[in-house]
Design a protein around this motif. Structure first.
Motif, PDB file in Angstrom:
ATOM      1  N   SER A   1      -0.899  -3.223   7.642  1.00 33.40           N
ATOM      2  CA  SER A   1      -0.893  -3.186   6.195  1.00 33.40           C
ATOM      3  C   SER A   1      -2.331  -2.645   5.646  1.00 33.40           C
ATOM      4  O   SER A   1      -3.455  -2.364   6.429  1.00 33.40           O
ATOM      5  CB  SER A   1      -1.023  -4.624   5.618  1.00 33.40           C
ATOM      6  OG  SER A   1      -2.050  -5.311   6.140  1.00 33.40           O
ATOM      7  N   TYR A   2      -2.257  -1.750   4.544  1.00 28.38           N
ATOM      8  CA  TYR A   2      -3.680  -1.074   4.043  1.00 28.38           C
ATOM      9  C   TYR A   2      -3.524  -0.976   2.702  1.00 28.38           C
ATOM     10  O   TYR A   2      -2.461  -1.219   2.005  1.00 28.38           O
ATOM     11  CB  TYR A   2      -3.831   0.043   4.925  1.00 28.38           C
ATOM     12  CG  TYR A   2      -2.617   0.941   4.262  1.00 28.38           C
ATOM     13  CD1 TYR A   2      -2.640   2.073   3.557  1.00 28.38           C
ATOM     14  CD2 TYR A   2      -1.515   1.275   5.515  1.00 28.38           C
ATOM     15  CE1 TYR A   2      -1.479   2.848   3.081  1.00 28.38           C
ATOM     16  CE2 TYR A   2      -0.430   2.111   5.218  1.00 28.38           C
ATOM     17  CZ  TYR A   2      -0.497   2.885   4.044  1.00 28.38           C
ATOM     18  OH  TYR A   2       0.450   3.933   3.941  1.00 28.38           O
ATOM     19  N   GLU A   3      -4.506  -0.456   2.168  1.00 31.94           N
ATOM     20  CA  GLU A   3      -4.862  -0.211   0.717  1.00 31.94           C
ATOM     21  C   GLU A   3      -4.872   1.459   0.437  1.00 31.94           C
ATOM     22  O   GLU A   3      -5.665   1.826   1.138  1.00 31.94           O
ATOM     23  CB  GLU A   3      -5.682  -0.712  -0.164  1.00 31.94           C
ATOM     24  CG  GLU A   3      -5.521  -2.192  -0.637  1.00 31.94           C
ATOM     25  CD  GLU A   3      -6.628  -2.907  -1.286  1.00 31.94           C
ATOM     26  OE1 GLU A   3      -7.720  -2.275  -1.530  1.00 31.94           O
ATOM     27  OE2 GLU A   3      -6.566  -4.233  -1.184  1.00 31.94           O
ATOM     28  N   ALA A   4      -3.729   1.987  -0.038  1.00 38.43           N
ATOM     29  CA  ALA A   4      -4.018   3.637  -0.127  1.00 38.43           C
ATOM     30  C   ALA A   4      -4.978   4.180  -1.127  1.00 38.43           C
ATOM     31  O   ALA A   4      -5.296   3.329  -2.129  1.00 38.43           O
ATOM     32  CB  ALA A   4      -2.469   4.007  -0.493  1.00 38.43           C
ATOM     33  N   LEU A   5      -5.709   5.217  -0.810  1.00 41.33           N
ATOM     34  CA  LEU A   5      -6.374   5.603  -1.825  1.00 41.33           C
ATOM     35  C   LEU A   5      -5.616   6.283  -3.016  1.00 41.33           C
ATOM     36  O   LEU A   5      -4.586   6.821  -2.719  1.00 41.33           O
ATOM     37  CB  LEU A   5      -7.364   6.762  -1.201  1.00 41.33           C
ATOM     38  CG  LEU A   5      -8.493   6.406  -0.419  1.00 41.33           C
ATOM     39  CD1 LEU A   5      -9.236   7.647   0.369  1.00 41.33           C
ATOM     40  CD2 LEU A   5      -9.464   5.531  -1.024  1.00 41.33           C
ATOM     41  N   PRO A   6      -6.056   6.008  -4.256  1.00 41.20           N
ATOM     42  CA  PRO A   6      -5.206   6.812  -5.295  1.00 41.20           C
ATOM     43  C   PRO A   6      -5.236   8.253  -5.499  1.00 41.20           C
ATOM     44  O   PRO A   6      -5.981   8.683  -5.181  1.00 41.20           O
ATOM     45  CB  PRO A   6      -5.912   6.004  -6.631  1.00 41.20           C
ATOM     46  CG  PRO A   6      -7.356   5.835  -6.134  1.00 41.20           C
ATOM     47  CD  PRO A   6      -7.252   5.597  -4.844  1.00 41.20           C
TER      48      PRO A   6
ATOM     49  N   GLU B   1       1.687   9.387  12.596  1.00 45.42           N
ATOM     50  CA  GLU B   1       2.763  10.119  12.113  1.00 45.42           C
ATOM     51  C   GLU B   1       2.957   9.415  10.483  1.00 45.42           C
ATOM     52  O   GLU B   1       3.395  10.518   9.764  1.00 45.42           O
ATOM     53  CB  GLU B   1       3.958   9.930  13.173  1.00 45.42           C
ATOM     54  CG  GLU B   1       5.290  10.686  12.648  1.00 45.42           C
ATOM     55  CD  GLU B   1       6.253  10.297  13.753  1.00 45.42           C
ATOM     56  OE1 GLU B   1       7.428  10.759  13.414  1.00 45.42           O
ATOM     57  OE2 GLU B   1       6.165   9.811  14.541  1.00 45.42           O
ATOM     58  N   HIS B   2       2.959   8.496  10.601  1.00 41.52           N
ATOM     59  CA  HIS B   2       3.123   7.732   9.209  1.00 41.52           C
ATOM     60  C   HIS B   2       2.258   8.306   8.004  1.00 41.52           C
ATOM     61  O   HIS B   2       2.625   8.648   6.884  1.00 41.52           O
ATOM     62  CB  HIS B   2       3.103   6.461   9.132  1.00 41.52           C
ATOM     63  CG  HIS B   2       3.050   5.665   7.713  1.00 41.52           C
ATOM     64  ND1 HIS B   2       3.927   5.711   6.722  1.00 41.52           N
ATOM     65  CD2 HIS B   2       1.621   5.051   7.168  1.00 41.52           C
ATOM     66  CE1 HIS B   2       3.361   4.897   5.555  1.00 41.52           C
ATOM     67  NE2 HIS B   2       2.291   4.587   5.682  1.00 41.52           N
ATOM     68  N   PHE B   3       1.182   8.561   8.234  1.00 41.15           N
ATOM     69  CA  PHE B   3      -0.022   9.157   7.147  1.00 41.15           C
ATOM     70  C   PHE B   3       0.047  10.530   7.021  1.00 41.15           C
ATOM     71  O   PHE B   3       0.243  11.100   5.913  1.00 41.15           O
ATOM     72  CB  PHE B   3      -1.397   8.753   7.758  1.00 41.15           C
ATOM     73  CG  PHE B   3      -1.908   7.235   7.524  1.00 41.15           C
ATOM     74  CD1 PHE B   3      -1.570   6.790   6.582  1.00 41.15           C
ATOM     75  CD2 PHE B   3      -2.310   6.661   8.831  1.00 41.15           C
ATOM     76  CE1 PHE B   3      -1.861   5.188   6.471  1.00 41.15           C
ATOM     77  CE2 PHE B   3      -2.726   5.153   8.975  1.00 41.15           C
ATOM     78  CZ  PHE B   3      -2.445   4.584   7.669  1.00 41.15           C
ATOM     79  N   GLU B   4       0.631  11.233   8.203  1.00 47.51           N
ATOM     80  CA  GLU B   4       0.758  12.710   8.019  1.00 47.51           C
ATOM     81  C   GLU B   4       1.938  12.842   7.251  1.00 47.51           C
ATOM     82  O   GLU B   4       2.329  13.492   6.266  1.00 47.51           O
ATOM     83  CB  GLU B   4       1.076  13.493   9.524  1.00 47.51           C
ATOM     84  CG  GLU B   4      -0.006  13.357  10.251  1.00 47.51           C
ATOM     85  CD  GLU B   4       0.058  14.189  11.539  1.00 47.51           C
ATOM     86  OE1 GLU B   4       1.370  14.659  11.962  1.00 47.51           O
ATOM     87  OE2 GLU B   4      -0.683  14.027  12.596  1.00 47.51           O
ATOM     88  N   LYS B   5       2.883  11.972   7.281  1.00 48.89           N
ATOM     89  CA  LYS B   5       4.153  12.246   6.337  1.00 48.89           C
ATOM     90  C   LYS B   5       4.210  11.726   5.184  1.00 48.89           C
ATOM     91  O   LYS B   5       4.593  12.547   4.185  1.00 48.89           O
ATOM     92  CB  LYS B   5       5.447  11.504   7.097  1.00 48.89           C
ATOM     93  CG  LYS B   5       5.918  12.140   8.539  1.00 48.89           C
ATOM     94  CD  LYS B   5       7.187  11.414   8.912  1.00 48.89           C
ATOM     95  CE  LYS B   5       7.728  12.030  10.127  1.00 48.89           C
ATOM     96  NZ  LYS B   5       8.941  11.187  10.687  1.00 48.89           N
ATOM     97  N   SER B   6       3.498  10.413   5.100  1.00 50.77           N
ATOM     98  CA  SER B   6       3.332  10.074   3.489  1.00 50.77           C
ATOM     99  C   SER B   6       2.422  10.706   2.863  1.00 50.77           C
ATOM    100  O   SER B   6       2.326  10.573   1.667  1.00 50.77           O
ATOM    101  CB  SER B   6       3.169   8.526   3.860  1.00 50.77           C
ATOM    102  OG  SER B   6       1.830   8.221   4.275  1.00 50.77           O
ATOM    103  N   GLY B   7       1.270  11.179   3.503  1.00 53.89           N
ATOM    104  CA  GLY B   7       0.438  11.867   2.696  1.00 53.89           C
ATOM    105  C   GLY B   7      -0.959  10.625   2.192  1.00 53.89           C
ATOM    106  O   GLY B   7      -1.988  10.758   1.659  1.00 53.89           O
ATOM    107  N   ASP B   8      -0.590   9.334   2.568  1.00 52.57           N
ATOM    108  CA  ASP B   8      -1.306   8.262   2.369  1.00 52.57           C
ATOM    109  C   ASP B   8      -2.810   8.403   3.081  1.00 52.57           C
ATOM    110  O   ASP B   8      -2.756   8.773   4.073  1.00 52.57           O
ATOM    111  CB  ASP B   8      -0.739   6.910   2.619  1.00 52.57           C
ATOM    112  CG  ASP B   8       0.145   6.429   1.635  1.00 52.57           C
ATOM    113  OD1 ASP B   8       0.365   7.048   0.630  1.00 52.57           O
ATOM    114  OD2 ASP B   8       0.881   5.246   2.023  1.00 52.57           O
TER     115      ASP B   8
END
Length: 443
Positions: free
Chosen positions: A110-115, A77-84
């Motif tokens: 914790s993670y590193e998001a793709l730019p 749900e976090h990735f869908e909302k944030s787009g990260d």
């Protein structure tokens, strides 16, 4: 359920996730209620087992499933909302290790998001496609090589000594401990000296022999020899030399063409010309692809996930180390330190990899099932007799599929980009193309 941001620096992200005890209890009850009609237990009719008993019997296992599903759901749900999009698999750990039933669940992610990849303006990019035409000289050189490959042998003058590369015709009888052994004898055997088709040390002792010579060849079978009863044993081969022949290239004529599946010499020349031009085109594409990547590297700039760069640098260092130490086959060697040069190359590869992936996604570039099947078949040919097993291995191995799909995808994205820029053709000689290819290897 609560998701609270704890870190937002560059591409690094951190979140605290809390799943309340009430949520867990509710989902456990829901799962057990849904399963209740199908559960049978001694002393109760099917579907009539009390919920409290089911919780006692299965509650702990169901609770573990619910906790995992809740955490996975919160992440999705976090990735869908944030787009990260995480660069690598997010690191997830439970922070209240002393958890007991009735407590909330606290998790850190914790993670590193793709730019975000900037749009690229290709309007100023201009490239040259090097074109080499096959000429008579190149075709004739290739024909000469084919003739050498299809070499024959003719008898040397009487009394000539055998040289490395010559063919000798001989009779031989091999003995171990004075007794002949099965498979150790032959008559009129044609042996090319230097072909390494016999036991190590055998052929070298026959260099310098003449027709009608009789010679004993002393050898030791290798310890790992396939016939166990001969492995490591000393043997003596009594040899009688019947002929010494020198290699001669085959005649360049229709007969040579037929050996290579062509109707006649002219047809073979046509096939060679097509093959040469295909090789030139492949080399030219490699040169142009490097030039395009160099241009793209200049056009874009964005933050890179440190974890991806670090992983790529380690892979580069590891690969280069093995190239410099070819005798080391395994990976039980000391850890290989990465250098600034490794890191610089890793940054370029990661930057261009992310850019090409983004360009391909926006252009809806896709690798078809037919293209994947062809790629697998091409790889399978490297394992004669085991093609089917290799095919099945790839079908069951997602990582292997990705390794085969990645270069196909990249090439299609490169073609997509080349369609959008100005490409002019420049006719060059074969030597000029070879120098351009060599310069790629030097970089």
């Amino acid at each position: 359920m609560q998701v609270t941001e704890t870190l937002n620096e560059g591409l690094k992200r951190g979140y605290a996730i809390t799943v309340t005890a009430a949520e867990i209890e509710e989902k456990v009850t829901t799962k057990l209620t849904e399963a209740q009609p199908d559960i049978e237990m001694k002393g109760f009719r099917k579907g009539k087992v009390p919920l409290a008993l089911l919780k006692k019997q299965f509650g702990q296992r169901i609770m573990g499933e619910v906790m995992q599903e809740s955490i996975d759901g919160a992440m999705n749900e976090h990735f869908e909302k944030s787009g990260d999009r995480p660069a690598l698999q997010p690191e997830v750990k439970m922070t209240n290790e002393d958890w007991k039933e009735g407590d909330d669940v606290h998790v850190e992610m914790s993670y590193e998001a793709l730019p975000a990849i900037p749009e690229v303006d290709f309007s100023g990019v201009k490239l040259e496609r090097l074109v080499v035409k096959s000429d008579d000289e190149s075709v004739n050189d290739a024909l000469g090589n084919l003739a050498e490959s299809a070499q024959d042998f003719k008898a040397r003058r009487k009394g000539s000594k055998a040289k490395d590369g010559d063919q000798i015709v001989l009779d031989f009888v091999g003995k171990v401990d004075g007794e002949p052994f099965e498979g150790g004898a032959a008559e009129d055997y044609p042996l090319v000296l230097g072909s390494n088709s016999f036991i190590p040390g055998f052929e070298e002792q026959l260099v310098g022999v003449k027709a009608e010579d009789e010679i004993d060849v002393n050898v030791t079978f290798p310890e790992e020899y396939q016939a166990e009863h001969l492995a490591g044993k000393e043997a003596v081969f009594s040899c009688t030399i019947k002929e010494v022949k020198e290699p001669v290239a085959a005649e360049i004529d229709d007969e040579l063409a037929k050996k290579y599946g062509a109707e006649d010499l002219e047809a073979l020349k046509g096939q060679i010309a097509e093959r040469l031009e295909a090789e030139y085109a492949g080399a030219s594409r490699a040169v142009m692809k490097r030039a395009l990547l160099d241009e793209l590297d200049k056009l874009v700039s964005f933050d890179l996930p440190p974890s991806l760069v670090e992983a790529e640098a380690k892979q580069i260092a590891h690969q280069l180390w093995h190239e410099e130490n070819p005798d080391v086959q395994g990976h039980d060697h000391p850890e290989i330190e990465t250098t600034d040069e490794h890191n610089k190359l890793a940054e370029r590869r990661v930057r261009l990899g992310l850019l090409l992936a983004d360009l391909g996604q926006k252009a809806e570039v896709d690798v078809s099932d037919a293209e994947m099947t062809q790629a697998i078949m091409n790889q399978a040919r490297q394992y004669p007799g085991q093609e089917r097993q290799f095919f099945e291995f790839v079908q069951q191995n997602a990582q292997m599929q990705q390794q085969l799909r990645a270069p196909l995808f990249e090439d299609k994205v490169i073609d997509h980009v080349l369609d959008q820029i100005e490409v002019t053709e420049k006719e060059v000689s074969k030597d000029e193309l070879e120098k351009a290819v060599e310069s790629l290897e030097d970089e």
